[in-house]
Design a protein around this motif. Structure first.
Motif, PDB file in Angstrom:
ATOM      1  N   PHE A  71       0.812  -1.143  -0.032  1.00 64.68           N
ATOM      2  CA  PHE A  71       0.050  -0.046  -0.084  1.00 64.68           C
ATOM      3  C   PHE A  71       0.976   1.172  -0.038  1.00 64.68           C
ATOM      4  N   LEU A  72       0.786   2.128  -0.934  1.00 67.12           N
ATOM      5  CA  LEU A  72       1.462   3.163  -1.031  1.00 67.12           C
ATOM      6  C   LEU A  72       0.862   4.335  -0.176  1.00 67.12           C
ATOM      7  N   PRO A  73       1.651   5.539  -0.178  1.00 60.67           N
ATOM      8  CA  PRO A  73       1.209   6.473   0.831  1.00 60.67           C
ATOM      9  C   PRO A  73      -0.237   7.340   0.389  1.00 60.67           C
ATOM     10  N   ASP A  74      -0.442   7.121  -1.029  1.00 62.81           N
ATOM     11  CA  ASP A  74      -2.006   7.645  -1.568  1.00 62.81           C
ATOM     12  C   ASP A  74      -2.666   6.660  -1.499  1.00 62.81           C
ATOM     13  N   ARG A  75      -2.799   5.395  -0.837  1.00 55.53           N
ATOM     14  CA  ARG A  75      -3.557   4.345  -0.674  1.00 55.53           C
ATOM     15  C   ARG A  75      -3.898   3.513  -1.746  1.00 55.53           C
ATOM     16  N   ASP A 119      15.960 -10.193   2.937  1.00 54.98           N
ATOM     17  CA  ASP A 119      17.492 -10.306   2.953  1.00 54.98           C
ATOM     18  C   ASP A 119      17.921  -9.870   4.267  1.00 54.98           C
ATOM     19  N   THR A 120      18.033 -10.912   5.182  1.00 55.50           N
ATOM     20  CA  THR A 120      18.429 -10.739   6.616  1.00 55.50           C
ATOM     21  C   THR A 120      19.946 -10.002   6.871  1.00 55.50           C
ATOM     22  N   GLY A 121      20.570 -10.041   5.551  1.00 53.01           N
ATOM     23  CA  GLY A 121      21.880  -9.339   5.720  1.00 53.01           C
ATOM     24  C   GLY A 121      21.720  -7.788   5.622  1.00 53.01           C
ATOM     25  N   ALA A 122      20.564  -7.311   5.107  1.00 53.45           N
ATOM     26  CA  ALA A 122      20.475  -5.898   4.855  1.00 53.45           C
ATOM     27  C   ALA A 122      20.332  -5.285   6.168  1.00 53.45           C
ATOM     28  N   GLU A 123      20.639  -3.885   6.156  1.00 50.51           N
ATOM     29  CA  GLU A 123      20.497  -3.148   7.155  1.00 50.51           C
ATOM     30  C   GLU A 123      19.434  -1.968   7.215  1.00 50.51           C
ATOM     31  N   GLU A 124      19.000  -1.987   5.810  1.00 52.23           N
ATOM     32  CA  GLU A 124      17.729  -1.059   5.689  1.00 52.23           C
ATOM     33  C   GLU A 124      16.729  -1.544   4.611  1.00 52.23           C
ATOM     34  N   ASN A 125      15.526  -1.267   4.567  1.00 52.78           N
ATOM     35  CA  ASN A 125      14.518  -1.466   3.662  1.00 52.78           C
ATOM     36  C   ASN A 125      14.899  -0.534   2.285  1.00 52.78           C
ATOM     37  N   LEU A 126      14.716  -1.053   1.314  1.00 52.57           N
ATOM     38  CA  LEU A 126      15.025  -0.667   0.064  1.00 52.57           C
ATOM     39  C   LEU A 126      13.996  -0.698  -1.099  1.00 52.57           C
ATOM     40  N   VAL A 127      13.871   0.281  -1.811  1.00 48.69           N
ATOM     41  CA  VAL A 127      12.937   0.355  -2.878  1.00 48.69           C
ATOM     42  C   VAL A 127      13.541   0.471  -4.093  1.00 48.69           C
ATOM     43  N   ARG A 128      13.303   0.079  -5.236  1.00 49.12           N
ATOM     44  CA  ARG A 128      13.931   0.220  -6.611  1.00 49.12           C
ATOM     45  C   ARG A 128      13.806   1.465  -7.154  1.00 49.12           C
ATOM     46  N   GLN A 129      14.754   2.228  -7.551  1.00 45.46           N
ATOM     47  CA  GLN A 129      14.657   3.657  -8.194  1.00 45.46           C
ATOM     48  C   GLN A 129      13.728   3.723  -9.157  1.00 45.46           C
ATOM     49  N   GLY A 130      12.701   4.565  -9.160  1.00 42.48           N
ATOM     50  CA  GLY A 130      11.837   4.778 -10.215  1.00 42.48           C
ATOM     51  C   GLY A 130      10.566   3.844 -10.209  1.00 42.48           C
ATOM     52  N   LEU A 131      10.441   3.063  -9.183  1.00 40.88           N
ATOM     53  CA  LEU A 131       9.250   2.404  -8.812  1.00 40.88           C
ATOM     54  C   LEU A 131       8.113   3.219  -8.107  1.00 40.88           C
ATOM     55  N   ILE A 132       8.426   3.920  -7.348  1.00 43.02           N
ATOM     56  CA  ILE A 132       7.601   4.912  -6.861  1.00 43.02           C
ATOM     57  C   ILE A 132       7.543   6.111  -7.356  1.00 43.02           C
ATOM     58  N   PRO A 133       6.088   6.738  -7.514  1.00 44.90           N
ATOM     59  CA  PRO A 133       6.191   8.126  -8.211  1.00 44.90           C
ATOM     60  C   PRO A 133       6.812   9.098  -7.248  1.00 44.90           C
ATOM     61  N   HIS A 162       6.259  12.358  -6.491  1.00 45.12           N
ATOM     62  CA  HIS A 162       5.605  12.936  -5.755  1.00 45.12           C
ATOM     63  C   HIS A 162       5.283  12.165  -4.273  1.00 45.12           C
ATOM     64  N   LEU A 163       5.417  10.992  -3.944  1.00 43.50           N
ATOM     65  CA  LEU A 163       5.266  10.139  -3.042  1.00 43.50           C
ATOM     66  C   LEU A 163       6.572  10.088  -2.063  1.00 43.50           C
ATOM     67  N   LEU A 164       7.625  10.521  -2.833  1.00 43.25           N
ATOM     68  CA  LEU A 164       8.728  10.354  -2.296  1.00 43.25           C
ATOM     69  C   LEU A 164       9.020  11.445  -1.207  1.00 43.25           C
ATOM     70  N   ARG A 165      10.007  11.254  -0.105  1.00 36.53           N
ATOM     71  CA  ARG A 165      10.415  12.358   0.720  1.00 36.53           C
ATOM     72  C   ARG A 165      11.916  12.486   0.870  1.00 36.53           C
ATOM     73  N   THR A 166      12.456  13.709   1.350  1.00 37.90           N
ATOM     74  CA  THR A 166      13.833  13.503   1.478  1.00 37.90           C
ATOM     75  C   THR A 166      14.093  13.573   2.897  1.00 37.90           C
ATOM     76  N   PRO A 167      14.908  12.305   3.297  1.00 39.25           N
ATOM     77  CA  PRO A 167      15.384  11.980   4.780  1.00 39.25           C
ATOM     78  C   PRO A 167      15.925  13.158   5.346  1.00 39.25           C
ATOM     79  N   SER A 168      16.021  13.294   6.819  1.00 40.64           N
ATOM     80  CA  SER A 168      16.720  14.354   7.266  1.00 40.64           C
ATOM     81  C   SER A 168      18.353  13.845   7.061  1.00 40.64           C
TER      82      SER A 168
END
Length: 127
Positions: A32-36, A46-60, A62-68
């Motif tokens: 479920f995307l932020p726009d529902r 991936d139990t070796g990954a330290e962060e959740n990742l999303v493929r570049q370009g997959l999410i529109p 306007h739904l992306l945010r800049t992290p601190s």
């Protein structure tokens, strides 16, 4: 019949893939995307990954945010990986099926995903 969402998207059973250091679990999950809006994405657990990742370009965009704070990513073999400067909050739906029948509504997992240059749609970390 079968475990298909109402929108006609195909849900397939988990697949074990051979990966670095052994096997990896690949799932098709409702997301479920932020726009529902609801999408079906290929999710690598991936139990070796330290962060959740999303493929570049997959999410529109306007739904992306800049992290601190921007993150710098490194692959398992030590190579730098593009990404870490955009995030999105996603909710993944885990459902339980037996013999192609939904037996439990399942669990929702909400998390922050960093956009990165990956081959699968999402990488779900151990965190």
């Amino acid at each position: 019949a079968g475990p298909w969402p109402k929108d006609g998207s195909k849900m397939t059973p988990p697949v074990m893939m051979k990966g670095r250091g052994g096997k990896q679990l690949l799932l098709n999950l409702e997301c479920f995307l932020p726009d529902r809006r609801k999408k079906i994405y290929k999710v690598l657990v991936d139990t070796g990954a330290e962060e959740n990742l999303v493929r570049q370009g997959l999410i529109p965009s306007h739904l992306l945010r800049t992290p601190s704070q921007k993150l710098n990513f490194v692959t398992a073999n030590g190579e730098p990986m593009e990404g870490g400067d955009q995030t999105v909050s996603l909710t993944l739906k885990f459902r339980k099926y037996e013999n192609d029948r939904l037996v439990k509504k399942g669990h929702n997992l909400k998390g922050i995903f960093y956009e990165a240059q990956i081959k699968v749609d999402l990488i779900l970390s151990y965190l």
